[in-house]
Design a protein around this motif. Structure first.
Motif, PDB file in Angstrom:
ATOM      1  N   ALA A  83       0.014  -0.294  11.435  1.00 21.15           N
ATOM      2  CA  ALA A  83      -0.325  -1.428  12.303  1.00 21.15           C
ATOM      3  C   ALA A  83      -0.263  -0.923  13.758  1.00 21.15           C
ATOM      4  CB  ALA A  83       0.425  -2.636  12.134  1.00 21.15           C
ATOM      5  N   ASP A  84       0.664  -0.127  14.085  1.00 24.77           N
ATOM      6  CA  ASP A  84       0.875   0.506  15.471  1.00 24.77           C
ATOM      7  C   ASP A  84      -0.431   1.151  15.940  1.00 24.77           C
ATOM      8  OD1 ASP A  84       3.046  -0.708  15.792  1.00 24.77           O
ATOM      9  OD2 ASP A  84       4.341   1.032  15.231  1.00 24.77           O
ATOM     10  N   LEU A  85      -1.142   1.905  14.915  1.00 25.63           N
ATOM     11  CA  LEU A  85      -2.142   2.587  15.085  1.00 25.63           C
ATOM     12  C   LEU A  85      -3.638   2.155  14.852  1.00 25.63           C
ATOM     13  CD1 LEU A  85      -0.868   5.907  13.052  1.00 25.63           C
ATOM     14  CD2 LEU A  85      -0.899   5.664  15.527  1.00 25.63           C
ATOM     15  N   ALA A  86      -3.601   0.698  14.401  1.00 25.55           N
ATOM     16  CA  ALA A  86      -4.945   0.072  14.260  1.00 25.55           C
ATOM     17  C   ALA A  86      -4.993  -1.165  14.085  1.00 25.55           C
ATOM     18  CB  ALA A  86      -5.598   0.620  12.916  1.00 25.55           C
ATOM     19  N   VAL A  87      -5.779  -2.009  14.680  1.00 21.30           N
ATOM     20  CA  VAL A  87      -5.831  -3.365  14.723  1.00 21.30           C
ATOM     21  C   VAL A  87      -5.719  -3.980  13.274  1.00 21.30           C
ATOM     22  CG1 VAL A  87      -7.159  -5.744  15.325  1.00 21.30           C
ATOM     23  CG2 VAL A  87      -6.815  -3.631  16.871  1.00 21.30           C
ATOM     24  N   ALA A  88      -6.588  -3.321  12.328  1.00 22.04           N
ATOM     25  CA  ALA A  88      -6.514  -3.840  10.959  1.00 22.04           C
ATOM     26  C   ALA A  88      -6.252  -2.414  10.173  1.00 22.04           C
ATOM     27  CB  ALA A  88      -7.820  -4.334  10.677  1.00 22.04           C
ATOM     28  N   PRO A  89      -4.820  -2.598   9.620  1.00 20.26           N
ATOM     29  CA  PRO A  89      -4.577  -1.333   8.860  1.00 20.26           C
ATOM     30  C   PRO A  89      -5.363  -1.113   7.607  1.00 20.26           C
ATOM     31  CG  PRO A  89      -2.682  -2.590   9.458  1.00 20.26           C
ATOM     32  CD  PRO A  89      -3.761  -3.274   9.920  1.00 20.26           C
ATOM     33  N   ASN A  90      -5.811   0.086   7.170  1.00 19.92           N
ATOM     34  CA  ASN A  90      -6.476   0.464   6.145  1.00 19.92           C
ATOM     35  C   ASN A  90      -6.222   1.515   5.427  1.00 19.92           C
ATOM     36  OD1 ASN A  90      -7.919   2.889   7.153  1.00 19.92           O
ATOM     37  ND2 ASN A  90      -8.803   1.305   8.811  1.00 19.92           N
ATOM     38  N   ASP A  91      -6.797   1.884   4.415  1.00 24.03           N
ATOM     39  CA  ASP A  91      -6.252   2.940   3.386  1.00 24.03           C
ATOM     40  C   ASP A  91      -6.439   4.351   3.844  1.00 24.03           C
ATOM     41  OD1 ASP A  91      -9.073   3.361   3.140  1.00 24.03           O
ATOM     42  OD2 ASP A  91      -8.908   2.743   1.084  1.00 24.03           O
ATOM     43  N   THR A  92      -7.078   4.524   5.221  1.00 22.80           N
ATOM     44  CA  THR A  92      -7.018   5.967   5.855  1.00 22.80           C
ATOM     45  C   THR A  92      -6.459   5.956   7.285  1.00 22.80           C
ATOM     46  OG1 THR A  92      -9.265   5.369   6.963  1.00 22.80           O
ATOM     47  CG2 THR A  92      -9.369   6.441   4.741  1.00 22.80           C
ATOM     48  N   THR A  93      -5.750   4.976   7.442  1.00 19.66           N
ATOM     49  CA  THR A  93      -5.085   4.805   8.850  1.00 19.66           C
ATOM     50  C   THR A  93      -4.221   6.131   9.084  1.00 19.66           C
ATOM     51  OG1 THR A  93      -5.230   2.387   8.958  1.00 19.66           O
ATOM     52  CG2 THR A  93      -3.713   3.357  10.373  1.00 19.66           C
ATOM     53  N   LEU A  94      -3.345   6.252   8.197  1.00 21.13           N
ATOM     54  CA  LEU A  94      -2.195   7.471   8.283  1.00 21.13           C
ATOM     55  C   LEU A  94      -2.515   8.645   7.818  1.00 21.13           C
ATOM     56  CD1 LEU A  94       1.095   5.219   7.842  1.00 21.13           C
ATOM     57  CD2 LEU A  94      -0.286   5.857   9.846  1.00 21.13           C
ATOM     58  N   SER A  95      -3.656   8.972   7.507  1.00 20.12           N
ATOM     59  CA  SER A  95      -4.058  10.266   7.075  1.00 20.12           C
ATOM     60  C   SER A  95      -3.646  11.454   7.872  1.00 20.12           C
ATOM     61  CB  SER A  95      -5.770  10.463   7.050  1.00 20.12           C
ATOM     62  OG  SER A  95      -6.217  11.508   6.624  1.00 20.12           O
ATOM     63  N   GLY A  96      -3.123  12.315   7.075  1.00 17.76           N
ATOM     64  CA  GLY A  96      -2.478  13.479   7.849  1.00 17.76           C
ATOM     65  C   GLY A  96      -0.871  13.446   8.072  1.00 17.76           C
ATOM     66  N   ARG A  97      -0.450  12.119   7.814  1.00 18.23           N
ATOM     67  CA  ARG A  97       1.182  12.067   7.837  1.00 18.23           C
ATOM     68  C   ARG A  97       1.776  12.186   6.607  1.00 18.23           C
ATOM     69  NH1 ARG A  97       3.936   7.139  11.477  1.00 18.23           N
ATOM     70  NH2 ARG A  97       2.856   8.354  12.983  1.00 18.23           N
ATOM     71  N   THR A  98       2.995  12.824   6.505  1.00 17.67           N
ATOM     72  CA  THR A  98       3.654  12.943   5.346  1.00 17.67           C
ATOM     73  C   THR A  98       5.019  12.173   5.545  1.00 17.67           C
ATOM     74  OG1 THR A  98       2.522  14.972   4.600  1.00 17.67           O
ATOM     75  CG2 THR A  98       4.780  14.414   3.539  1.00 17.67           C
ATOM     76  N   TYR A  99       5.189  11.376   4.374  1.00 15.57           N
ATOM     77  CA  TYR A  99       6.553  10.665   4.286  1.00 15.57           C
ATOM     78  C   TYR A  99       7.576  11.484   3.200  1.00 15.57           C
ATOM     79  CZ  TYR A  99       4.965   7.175   7.289  1.00 15.57           C
ATOM     80  OH  TYR A  99       4.331   6.174   8.137  1.00 15.57           O
ATOM     81  N   VAL A 100       8.693  11.716   3.679  1.00 12.65           N
ATOM     82  CA  VAL A 100       9.632  12.572   2.555  1.00 12.65           C
ATOM     83  C   VAL A 100      10.769  11.563   2.565  1.00 12.65           C
ATOM     84  CG1 VAL A 100      10.393  13.975   4.565  1.00 12.65           C
ATOM     85  CG2 VAL A 100      10.693  14.616   1.981  1.00 12.65           C
ATOM     86  N   THR A 101      11.271  11.560   1.233  1.00 15.58           N
ATOM     87  CA  THR A 101      12.534  10.879   0.979  1.00 15.58           C
ATOM     88  C   THR A 101      13.284  11.448  -0.322  1.00 15.58           C
ATOM     89  OG1 THR A 101      13.551   8.550   0.946  1.00 15.58           O
ATOM     90  CG2 THR A 101      11.803   8.785  -0.568  1.00 15.58           C
ATOM     91  N   ALA A 102      14.437  10.723  -0.523  1.00 19.90           N
ATOM     92  CA  ALA A 102      15.091  11.239  -1.985  1.00 19.90           C
ATOM     93  C   ALA A 102      15.249   9.866  -2.345  1.00 19.90           C
ATOM     94  CB  ALA A 102      16.380  11.919  -1.552  1.00 19.90           C
ATOM     95  N   SER A 103      15.248   9.915  -3.698  1.00 22.86           N
ATOM     96  CA  SER A 103      15.421   8.542  -4.449  1.00 22.86           C
ATOM     97  C   SER A 103      16.087   8.748  -5.855  1.00 22.86           C
ATOM     98  CB  SER A 103      14.085   8.000  -4.645  1.00 22.86           C
ATOM     99  OG  SER A 103      13.968   6.802  -5.350  1.00 22.86           O
ATOM    100  N   ALA A 104      16.911   7.829  -6.128  1.00 17.34           N
ATOM    101  CA  ALA A 104      17.263   7.832  -7.677  1.00 17.34           C
ATOM    102  C   ALA A 104      16.753   6.502  -8.361  1.00 17.34           C
ATOM    103  CB  ALA A 104      18.688   7.662  -7.663  1.00 17.34           C
ATOM    104  N   GLY A 105      15.587   5.941  -7.752  1.00 13.05           N
ATOM    105  CA  GLY A 105      14.892   4.893  -8.152  1.00 13.05           C
ATOM    106  C   GLY A 105      14.005   4.020  -7.486  1.00 13.05           C
ATOM    107  N   ASN A 106      14.111   2.851  -7.178  1.00 10.28           N
ATOM    108  CA  ASN A 106      12.924   2.274  -6.766  1.00 10.28           C
ATOM    109  C   ASN A 106      12.440   2.420  -5.257  1.00 10.28           C
ATOM    110  OD1 ASN A 106      12.892   0.454  -8.927  1.00 10.28           O
ATOM    111  ND2 ASN A 106      15.009  -0.414  -8.415  1.00 10.28           N
TER     112      ASN A 106
END
Length: 347
Positions: A83-106
């Motif tokens: 939303a910070d990058l586009a008035v109407a977020p869509n399925d290509t808004t964050l192309s090129g960004r990677t989110y990384v995390t660790a998880s044991a579940g949900n």
């Protein structure tokens, strides 16, 4: 069972550098209504499990098709970035960004689903002990899955290092010194669940039972409960006796590491609290309760028979109110109106 009263209730921050949890439910609800498929989940009245007037259970098993309340967290952070990058977020808004995390579940599923929706990439580190079935669920959401380390702490270390080396965004559901902005936003997403529960409850609860790992959900719900109901409900935080990170920190008056053996309450088996959650619960919770694995395990078949099947982690709050000794120690009598969170689907 161990119960600790909270001497910091209603006081200032316990951790000066960390913020309190957000209570800005309007901000979260507006964005979710606009760009996340987050339909309301039910509040059900469950009879026959505990000698109380009302047992209300907020059922999060169907949240966003991901099986837990955590769907509201990381996906909301990613939607906020979009939303910070586009008035109407869509399925290509964050192309090129990677989110990384660790998880044991949900939490990992929420990172993966949010990334998929807005065109980002998700990399989720899991420990060697995490079942392959969970890895398959992550891959179904288009996440890259990396196994690293014997436990969650080791996989989080690996995720953090990968983020630094590759310029990826580390998206954890916990917070620590210097890492506050993203988990603060993530906890804000949980307010949608809290607001729904507040609107659905026919009366003000006398008691609210909140199971906790690092404390993100408990901290968010407790903060909102105080906003709408004031001091009336007694708020009790429930943890495994082998991982009393929040209780031990309240007892010590500082964030501490609470080591112990593995618990069947795997999603709650966290040895160190989120600092944002610790601040909020020090201000908002009345008491901190630990339960043994066998106390929770005994409650699960009756919960399933009552139509609220879940895991030991998902049902720890309900298990607490089902236990007669706990009710007696907490002063939960036959006139009590108790609110619990059923936080995930059974495995």
């Amino acid at each position: 069972m161990k119960i600790s009263s909270n001497p910091y209730r209603g006081g200032p921050k316990l951790i000066d550098s960390a913020p309190f949890p957000s209570t800005n439910v309007a901000r979260a609800s507006e964005l979710m209504a606009r760009c996340l498929p987050s339909d309301e989940t039910p509040l059900v009245r469950v009879d026959g499990l505990a000698e109380v007037a009302d047992l209300w259970v907020k059922d999060e098993r169907g949240r966003m098709g991901l099986g837990s309340f955590k769907a509201l967290g990381a996906a909301y952070v990613i939607a906020r970035h979009a939303a910070d990058l586009a008035v109407a977020p869509n399925d290509t808004t964050l192309s090129g960004r990677t989110y990384v995390t660790a998880s044991a579940g949900n939490h990992g599923l929420s990172v993966a689903a949010g990334s998929k929706k807005f065109g980002a990439k998700a990399v989720v580190y899991i420990a060697e002990s995490v079942p392959e079935s969970f890895a398959d669920r992550l891959r179904a959401q288009c996440a890259e899955v990396v196994r690293s380390g014997a436990d969650y702490a080791a996989s989080m270390d690996a995720a953090s290092q990968a983020g630094q080396e590759n310029g990826w965004t580390l998206l954890s559901d916990s917070s620590w010194d210097g890492y506050y902005e993203l988990p603060h936003t993530l906890m804000e997403g949980y307010l949608k669940m809290a607001a729904e529960a507040a609107e659905q409850c026919p009366e003000t609860p006398t008691h609210i039972m909140l199971q906790a790992g690092v404390g993100g959900m408990a901290g968010a719900v407790a903060a909102y409960a105080r906003k709408v109901w004031g001091d009336e409900p007694q708020i009790i935080v429930v943890e495994p006796d082998s991982a009393p990170a929040l209780q031990a920190s309240i007892d010590a008056g500082a964030c501490v590491f609470a080591d112990g053996p593995d618990s069947i309450m795997g999603r709650l088996d966290c040895k160190e609290p989120s600092l944002i959650a610790l601040n909020g619960l020090a201000r908002d919770a009345d008491r901190f309760l630990t339960l043994r694995d066998d106390e929770v395990a005994r409650a699960l078949p009756a919960m399933a028979n009552a139509g609220i099947a879940t895991t030991a982690s998902g049902g720890a709050g309900v298990a607490a109110v089902m236990t007669a000794d706990v009710r007696s120690a907490l002063g939960i009598g036959p006139d009590a109106r108790v609110l619990c969170i059923l936080s995930e689907v059974p495995e």
